[in-house]
Design an enzyme around this catalytic site. Structure first.
Site, PDB file in Angstrom:
ATOM      1  CB  THR B 165      33.464  31.064  36.714  1.00 56.44           C
ATOM      2  OG1 THR B 165      34.631  30.438  36.184  1.00 56.44           O
ATOM      3  CG2 THR B 165      33.365  30.803  38.199  1.00 56.44           C
ATOM      4  CE  LYS B 191      35.271  27.356  37.662  1.00 56.79           C
ATOM      5  NZ  LYS B 191      36.269  28.476  37.724  1.00 56.79           N
ATOM      6  CB  THR B 202      40.416  29.733  39.158  1.00 55.32           C
ATOM      7  OG1 THR B 202      41.001  30.872  39.673  1.00 55.32           O
ATOM      8  CG2 THR B 202      38.913  29.767  39.474  1.00 55.32           C
ATOM      9  CD  GLU B 288      38.617  33.418  31.796  1.00 50.57           C
ATOM     10  OE1 GLU B 288      37.795  33.565  32.697  1.00 50.57           O
ATOM     11  OE2 GLU B 288      39.680  34.065  31.726  1.00 50.57           O
ATOM     12  CG  ASN B 410      40.446  37.284  31.677  1.00 50.82           C
ATOM     13  OD1 ASN B 410      39.954  37.024  32.758  1.00 50.82           O
ATOM     14  ND2 ASN B 410      40.728  36.372  30.765  1.00 50.82           N
ATOM     15  CB  THR B 415      32.267  45.978  34.078  1.00 47.26           C
ATOM     16  OG1 THR B 415      33.100  45.429  33.042  1.00 47.26           O
ATOM     17  CG2 THR B 415      33.116  46.750  35.040  1.00 47.26           C
TER      18      THR B 415
END
Lengths: 415, 415
Positions: B165, B191, B202, B288, B410, B415
């Site tokens: 992702t 992942k 996740t 991230e 995040n 969007t």
């Protein structure tokens, strides 16, 4: 006889009047804040005194962190031994993880303040907030305490400033309520900003009242209020070694001392909780780097503990906080946080709202205008509501968004 | 007879050889990854198949989040019912919080993959990762499964890409170890990136082996390895509804099936744990927005559970993570995080290091060059060590720094 600690809900008929001011709004309290150069060279006030002109009963709650700063040990001793009527507090250094010398420094702060105020050392609470693991510059502290004692006043606004660290503004609240035919006042000031989490994360709150209150009841009232207010705030999930809330009651209002059986016990407890809640919300709103207050309300839970755990998990989620910053009504993250809160619930009967917009029910998304849901995140106060269908219990928790500025502040705090 | 599950420490004499490659390195496994347009229009692979050319025993562990994605329910059913030999996975949508239709979609994915691979539906595991609460575009998924089945190969590298992702790179690991005179291989791909936390946040991990392993033992080995590896990773404290680790064993190595009493049980278990650990560290390193891997090691604890809880609290602290980003050796935050971990310990007997620099012992700071301690935070891999003086247990946990980029990702994910 009513059980001590049975704090009534604010919805009941208790007339509370909101007042301007803070910890010196109740009768008989004076305070001051001075620049003593502990914090840094910014010229901001960094040492303060809060003092009652007569003896007090006192109560306190402390961090549950295994690591406790030296000032907490000293303050805990004083509160347990008798009546604390003064607080000396500094920002800049937390005096935590500072070994034996740290404890000696905290005791010296207490003694110096007692001397300057002409009271017993055991009547003084000590609080320090700031960098962990560095010793206090005691010469500056000593000079500051003298200056602060000389500057005590009924206005005392400098005290609220002196306790701030990365806070951007002072935090004060006061309420008036009738107790036994007398009007009594409850006031307080607090600091928060970083390392804020349930169980008293780097948070200091100093509350006062001119009511006369029996010591055991005062402790219960403060404990119950803390559970529903300060312990429902999270900024970044870190709770600190230095957190404390102190409540001093000096009886200047001349009421009959409030006990467990007083008819007005609930009214007073609600006033304390209300002041604490307003301070707690200000702490959340002024979280490090925050651009908005996030309030999470869980309704329809089987019990308040479950509602509280769910609300705190949501308001503490980094992903929910980042979504609040991005004005992204990402309800999946809300549901996910509820899911790892440790509370069992049926996701198929949960309803979720962003502001007034329902976004989830019956186990799947509710068709809605995403722009409307996002708009509910764009104001200075965001409300996320989760309704379970299990019972009548509810709880609120407060936090803030996660921003670039939070990372900047905490990536370079000591430098 | 040795207890099943007694995984030996890697320090014991077990010869593991690290191999290149991942989930298709063991004999008999093929895989593929295709662009089916589920994820977005970036042209990145977003649907993958992993397949064993013969029947497997299989094991899986799942998120402990109360909210579970539809694919987990389907996969759990399949693993419990018998032997899973194939995985179909997509990125882009998590198919979680999607109600009854979500469950139907997951079952359809399973059926479509089974048909394309000419196996029973119950032999296929299903995994989805991405946005929560949106239904899968099933027409694209269906076309993607056909393409993926046509593209299966021993190389199979596209599969590792298809499950990503916000990950910035693929994550693969493989080891070879001797079992009963036969060389067996363990491989895997994973992942991670956001919403990563102990208890399978996740995270997807698909591990394979050509060893023959009795089903109950396979589950125990995977469970124990997960506890020490994937569940020791935190990126942001959020655990997700979609996490799973799957381990398929196809017996292509022709070893006598490994059981609880096999002399080579420990060697195989260590190989599985080693592959899982390497994948876990890659997940942490690629968190991230991360710029560095943070490894926290707690030594000298009374038991492994305490060491693990302490290490996870430190590596999960937003303030420690921000300090790692800022290259600020702020050990006070490390001690504070240990303090709220829930583990009781004596702060006066803790020693703390940043890299090789000791910064704290005997309850107070150790004089040290701050530039040296900060330098220990400036590389791509940071190690923070806490030594208790209570026993011989130790544990490591892995995370990453908290950066502006995390907030950016995040704050605007959807969007």
């Amino acid at each position: 006889m009513r059980q001590c600690g049975a704090v009534m809900n604010k919805d009941t008929e208790i007339g509370i009047k909101t007042l301007p001011g803070g910890a010196t709004t109740p009768e008989g309290f004076v305070a001051s804040g001075v620049v003593c150069g502990v914090r840094n060279s910014s010229g901001r006030r960094d040492l303060g005194l809060l003092f009652s002109d007569r003896g007090c009963t006192s109560a306190a709650v402390f961090t549950r962190n295994v690591v406790k700063g030296a000032p907490l040990l000293v303050t805990q001793e004083a509160v347990e031994a008798g009546g604390v009527r003064a607080v000396v507090a500094n920002s800049g250094y937390a005096n935590a993880a500072t070994g034996r010398k740290g404890l000696e420094d905290a005791r010296e702060m207490q003694a110096l303040a007692a001397e300057a105020l002409a009271v017993e050392a055991g009547e003084v609470a000590v609080a320090s907030t700031g960098v962990i693991g560095e010793h206090l510059p005691m010469r500056r502290i000593s000079a500051g305490i003298e200056d602060a004692a000389a500057g005590l006043s009924r206005d005392g606004a400098g005290f609220a400033e002196a306790i701030l660290t990365t806070d951007t503004r002072i935090k004060e609240a006061a309420d008036r309520v009738e107790v036994g035919g007398e009007l009594v006042t409850v006031g307080g000031t607090a600091k928060g900003s970083g390392m804020i989490h349930p169980n008293m994360g780097t948070m200091l709150a100093f509350m006062t009242t001119d009511a006369a209150v029996e010591k055991g009841c005062l402790q219960e009232i403060l404990g119950a209020a803390t559970e529903r207010t300060f312990n429902r705030v999270t900024v970044d999930g870190d709770s600190s070694p230095s957190d404390m809330a102190v409540l001093l009651a000096n009886g200047a209002a001349d009421n009959d001392p409030i006990t467990a059986s007083s008819p007005d016990y609930p009214a007073f407890a609600v006033a304390v909780e209300d002041v604490a809640r307003r301070l707690a919300k200000e702490i959340a709103r002024d979280g490090e780097g925050a651009t908005r207050l996030v309030e999470v309300v869980v309704e329809g839970a089987g019990d308040e503990a479950s509602a509280s755990a769910l609300a705190k998990a949501v308001v503490g989620s980094s992903l929910v906080k980042a979504a609040a910053f991005g004005e992204d009504a990402n309800w999946g993250r809300v549901l996910t946080a509820m899911g790892y809160s440790g509370v069992r619930f049926d996701a198929d009967t949960v309803e979720l709202w962003f502001g007034p917009v329902k976004v989830f029910e019956n186990g799947e998304p509710v068709a809605h205008e995403e722009t409307e849901a996002n708009a509910a995140l764009s104001s200075g106060e965001v409300r996320i509501t989760a309704r379970l269908n299990e019972g009548d219990a509810s709880a609120a928790a407060w936090g803030c968004d996660l921003t670039y500025e939070y990372v900047r502040i905490n990536g370079s705090y000591r430098t």
